[in-house]
Design a protein around this motif. Structure first.
Motif, PDB file in Angstrom:
ATOM      1  N   GLU A  64     -62.619 -31.355  -7.199  1.00 27.72           N
ATOM      2  CA  GLU A  64     -61.672 -30.405  -6.600  1.00 27.72           C
ATOM      3  C   GLU A  64     -60.492 -30.157  -7.537  1.00 27.72           C
ATOM      4  O   GLU A  64     -60.081 -29.012  -7.749  1.00 27.72           O
ATOM      5  CB  GLU A  64     -61.160 -30.959  -5.269  1.00 27.72           C
ATOM      6  CG  GLU A  64     -60.082 -30.121  -4.609  1.00 27.72           C
ATOM      7  CD  GLU A  64     -59.482 -30.787  -3.385  1.00 27.72           C
ATOM      8  OE1 GLU A  64     -58.453 -30.286  -2.892  1.00 27.72           O
ATOM      9  OE2 GLU A  64     -60.027 -31.803  -2.922  1.00 27.72           O
ATOM     10  N   GLU A  65     -59.955 -31.235  -8.108  1.00 29.19           N
ATOM     11  CA  GLU A  65     -58.807 -31.096  -9.000  1.00 29.19           C
ATOM     12  C   GLU A  65     -59.177 -30.381 -10.292  1.00 29.19           C
ATOM     13  O   GLU A  65     -58.390 -29.573 -10.814  1.00 29.19           O
ATOM     14  CB  GLU A  65     -58.236 -32.476  -9.314  1.00 29.19           C
ATOM     15  CG  GLU A  65     -56.945 -32.430 -10.127  1.00 29.19           C
ATOM     16  CD  GLU A  65     -56.293 -33.794 -10.254  1.00 29.19           C
ATOM     17  OE1 GLU A  65     -55.471 -33.963 -11.173  1.00 29.19           O
ATOM     18  OE2 GLU A  65     -56.599 -34.685  -9.441  1.00 29.19           O
ATOM     19  N   MET A  66     -60.364 -30.649 -10.828  1.00 29.45           N
ATOM     20  CA  MET A  66     -60.795 -29.986 -12.063  1.00 29.45           C
ATOM     21  C   MET A  66     -60.977 -28.495 -11.842  1.00 29.45           C
ATOM     22  O   MET A  66     -60.683 -27.684 -12.732  1.00 29.45           O
ATOM     23  CB  MET A  66     -62.079 -30.638 -12.578  1.00 29.45           C
ATOM     24  CG  MET A  66     -61.883 -32.077 -13.019  1.00 29.45           C
ATOM     25  SD  MET A  66     -63.408 -32.886 -13.563  1.00 29.45           S
ATOM     26  CE  MET A  66     -63.604 -32.136 -15.181  1.00 29.45           C
ATOM     27  N   LEU A  67     -61.441 -28.117 -10.659  1.00 32.80           N
ATOM     28  CA  LEU A  67     -61.542 -26.689 -10.340  1.00 32.80           C
ATOM     29  C   LEU A  67     -60.153 -26.077 -10.204  1.00 32.80           C
ATOM     30  O   LEU A  67     -59.915 -24.949 -10.645  1.00 32.80           O
ATOM     31  CB  LEU A  67     -62.330 -26.494  -9.044  1.00 32.80           C
ATOM     32  CG  LEU A  67     -63.823 -26.832  -9.083  1.00 32.80           C
ATOM     33  CD1 LEU A  67     -64.448 -26.615  -7.709  1.00 32.80           C
ATOM     34  CD2 LEU A  67     -64.559 -25.999 -10.123  1.00 32.80           C
ATOM     35  N   ALA A  68     -59.220 -26.831  -9.604  1.00 37.94           N
ATOM     36  CA  ALA A  68     -57.851 -26.334  -9.436  1.00 37.94           C
ATOM     37  C   ALA A  68     -57.195 -26.083 -10.786  1.00 37.94           C
ATOM     38  O   ALA A  68     -56.425 -25.123 -10.953  1.00 37.94           O
ATOM     39  CB  ALA A  68     -57.031 -27.326  -8.617  1.00 37.94           C
ATOM     40  N   LEU A  69     -57.475 -26.940 -11.778  1.00 40.31           N
ATOM     41  CA  LEU A  69     -56.933 -26.748 -13.123  1.00 40.31           C
ATOM     42  C   LEU A  69     -57.408 -25.434 -13.744  1.00 40.31           C
ATOM     43  O   LEU A  69     -56.739 -24.886 -14.617  1.00 40.31           O
ATOM     44  CB  LEU A  69     -57.342 -27.918 -14.021  1.00 40.31           C
ATOM     45  CG  LEU A  69     -56.604 -29.247 -13.789  1.00 40.31           C
ATOM     46  CD1 LEU A  69     -57.268 -30.371 -14.570  1.00 40.31           C
ATOM     47  CD2 LEU A  69     -55.135 -29.110 -14.197  1.00 40.31           C
TER      48      LEU A  69
ATOM     49  N   THR B  77     -59.165 -22.713  -6.041  1.00 38.68           N
ATOM     50  CA  THR B  77     -58.742 -23.602  -4.969  1.00 38.68           C
ATOM     51  C   THR B  77     -59.887 -23.791  -3.983  1.00 38.68           C
ATOM     52  O   THR B  77     -60.114 -22.959  -3.099  1.00 38.68           O
ATOM     53  CB  THR B  77     -57.508 -23.050  -4.242  1.00 38.68           C
ATOM     54  OG1 THR B  77     -56.470 -22.795  -5.198  1.00 38.68           O
ATOM     55  CG2 THR B  77     -57.009 -24.034  -3.196  1.00 38.68           C
ATOM     56  N   ALA B  78     -60.610 -24.879  -4.159  1.00 37.01           N
ATOM     57  CA  ALA B  78     -61.716 -25.221  -3.262  1.00 37.01           C
ATOM     58  C   ALA B  78     -61.504 -26.654  -2.791  1.00 37.01           C
ATOM     59  O   ALA B  78     -61.096 -27.517  -3.565  1.00 37.01           O
ATOM     60  CB  ALA B  78     -63.057 -25.098  -3.992  1.00 37.01           C
ATOM     61  N   SER B  79     -61.768 -26.926  -1.540  1.00 38.81           N
ATOM     62  CA  SER B  79     -61.568 -28.269  -1.006  1.00 38.81           C
ATOM     63  C   SER B  79     -62.698 -29.193  -1.437  1.00 38.81           C
ATOM     64  O   SER B  79     -63.787 -28.744  -1.827  1.00 38.81           O
ATOM     65  CB  SER B  79     -61.499 -28.217   0.523  1.00 38.81           C
ATOM     66  OG  SER B  79     -62.776 -27.891   1.063  1.00 38.81           O
ATOM     67  N   HIS B  80     -62.439 -30.496  -1.359  1.00 39.24           N
ATOM     68  CA  HIS B  80     -63.489 -31.457  -1.713  1.00 39.24           C
ATOM     69  C   HIS B  80     -64.660 -31.361  -0.740  1.00 39.24           C
ATOM     70  O   HIS B  80     -65.803 -31.642  -1.102  1.00 39.24           O
ATOM     71  CB  HIS B  80     -62.925 -32.882  -1.726  1.00 39.24           C
ATOM     72  CG  HIS B  80     -62.520 -33.398  -0.383  1.00 39.24           C
ATOM     73  ND1 HIS B  80     -61.299 -33.110   0.196  1.00 39.24           N
ATOM     74  CD2 HIS B  80     -63.177 -34.174   0.508  1.00 39.24           C
ATOM     75  CE1 HIS B  80     -61.222 -33.704   1.376  1.00 39.24           C
ATOM     76  NE2 HIS B  80     -62.340 -34.348   1.585  1.00 39.24           N
ATOM     77  N   GLU B  81     -64.396 -30.930   0.501  1.00 35.25           N
ATOM     78  CA  GLU B  81     -65.481 -30.755   1.461  1.00 35.25           C
ATOM     79  C   GLU B  81     -66.392 -29.596   1.037  1.00 35.25           C
ATOM     80  O   GLU B  81     -67.612 -29.663   1.214  1.00 35.25           O
ATOM     81  CB  GLU B  81     -64.920 -30.503   2.862  1.00 35.25           C
ATOM     82  CG  GLU B  81     -65.970 -30.233   3.937  1.00 35.25           C
ATOM     83  CD  GLU B  81     -66.940 -31.389   4.144  1.00 35.25           C
ATOM     84  OE1 GLU B  81     -68.043 -31.133   4.673  1.00 35.25           O
ATOM     85  OE2 GLU B  81     -66.617 -32.537   3.774  1.00 35.25           O
ATOM     86  N   SER B  82     -65.784 -28.549   0.471  1.00 32.19           N
ATOM     87  CA  SER B  82     -66.601 -27.449  -0.052  1.00 32.19           C
ATOM     88  C   SER B  82     -67.500 -27.942  -1.174  1.00 32.19           C
ATOM     89  O   SER B  82     -68.684 -27.587  -1.246  1.00 32.19           O
ATOM     90  CB  SER B  82     -65.703 -26.317  -0.560  1.00 32.19           C
ATOM     91  OG  SER B  82     -64.997 -25.702   0.496  1.00 32.19           O
TER      92      SER B  82
END
Length: 237
Positions: A37-42, A46-51
Motif C-alpha cells: 500500500e505504501e509503495m503504491l502511495a509513493l 491511493t489504494a488500501s491494503h484491503e484492496s
C-alpha cells in the motif's frame, strides 16, 4: 499511462498496470499488504491494503493459472522434502517438490508425515507433470521409499543426508513469508497462498549464479515481458 485492456480488469478504477504491479510486489517479495500500500502511495496511487489483498486473491489466482498453462519444461530429477509449520497452534507439514534447477513443481500442506502423505504428494506430481521422474532425491524419511514402492515407480531413489539441500533451500522464501504474515492462519490459506506465490516466483527464477551480467539482464527483460503477457498488463513504472 497506457493500459492493456484485459477482461479481468473490467470495472476496476485503477489502471491494470497498477493492479498488476501490486500483485507482483506482494507475491514476488516478502512484503506485507501495508508495505505494498505504501509503495503504491509513493507512486501517487491511493489504494488500501484491503484492496491489495483482494487483488492478490482474484488476479493472483488467474495469473498463476496462466503461468501453469504455459507448461514450461521442467527437469526429470525431483527433490522432495517436508518441513514443519505451525498453523493455529497445531503442527502441520509442508511437502514440497522442486526440480534440479530449483523450480518448484508443487507444494502440499498435510497434517501427516507418513507413507499416505508421501503417496499423495507423488500422485499429485505424477498427474501434473504427466511423467515419472528419472531420479527422486529425498532425506532419510522412510515414507518416501514406501510410497515409491506402493506406486510402483522404477526411477532411481537417492536418499542420503546432504543431497537434498536444493529442496530444503526452497523452503526459505516460504519461511520469510510466514514471518511477514505473522504465521499462517489455516492450511487452506497456506495452500492458496503458495499456489499463487510459487508459480509467480518460477516465472522470475533467473538463476543468476549461472549467467553473466548481460545474460541475466536479458533474462530479466524476458521475465518482465512474460509477466506482462500472463498478467494482461505491463508492470507500472
Amino acid at each position: 499511462m497506457t493500459t492493456r485492456l484485459d477482461p479481468m480488469y473490467a470495472g476496476y478504477r485503477f489502471p491494470a498496470e497498477v493492479i498488476s504491479f501490486a500483485v507482483y510486489l506482494y507475491f514476488r517479495f516478502p512484503l506485507s499488504l501495508r508495505m505494498v500500500e505504501e509503495m503504491l502511495a509513493l507512486r501517487g496511487f491511493t489504494a488500501s491494503h484491503e484492496s491489495v489483498r483482494q487483488w492478490g486473491l482474484k488476479f493472483g489466482r488467474t495469473i498463476a493459472s496462466r503461468i501453469r498453462q504455459r507448461r514450461l519444461a521442467r527437469g526429470d530429477k525431483w527433490h522432495l522434502d517436508e518441513v514443519v509449520i505451525s498453523i493455529a497452534g497445531k503442527k502441520h507439514y509442508l511437502w514440497r517438490a522442486v526440480d534440479q534447477d530449483g523450480f518448484v513443481l508443487d507444494v502440499l500442506v498435510q497434517s501427516r508425515r507418513d507413507t499416505k502423505a508421501a503417496k499423495r504428494l507423488l500422485r499429485k506430481l505424477l498427474k501434473k507433470q504427466g511423467r515419472a521422474p528419472r531420479v527422486i532425491v529425498t532425506d532419510k524419511l522412510k515414507s518416501y521409499a514406501a510410497a515409491k514402492r506402493a506406486l510402483k515407480l522404477r526411477c532411481e531413489h537417492r536418499q542420503y543426508k546432504g543431497l537434498n539441500n536444493r529442496a530444503e533451500n526452497s523452503h526459505q522464501p516460504t519461511r520469510r513469508r510466514e514471518r511477514q504474515m505473522k504465521r499462517f492462519k489455516s492450511p487452506r490459506q497456506v495452500q492458496r497462498f503458495l499456489s499463487i506465490h510459487d508459480p509467480i516466483n518460477n516465472l522470475v527464477h533467473l538463476r543468476r549464479d549461472h549467467r553473466s551480467a548481460s545474460e541475466y539482464r536479458a533474462a530479466r527483460i524476458h521475465a518482465f515481458a512474460a509477466w506482462a503477457e500472463v498478467a494482461g498488463a505491463p508492470l507500472a513504472a
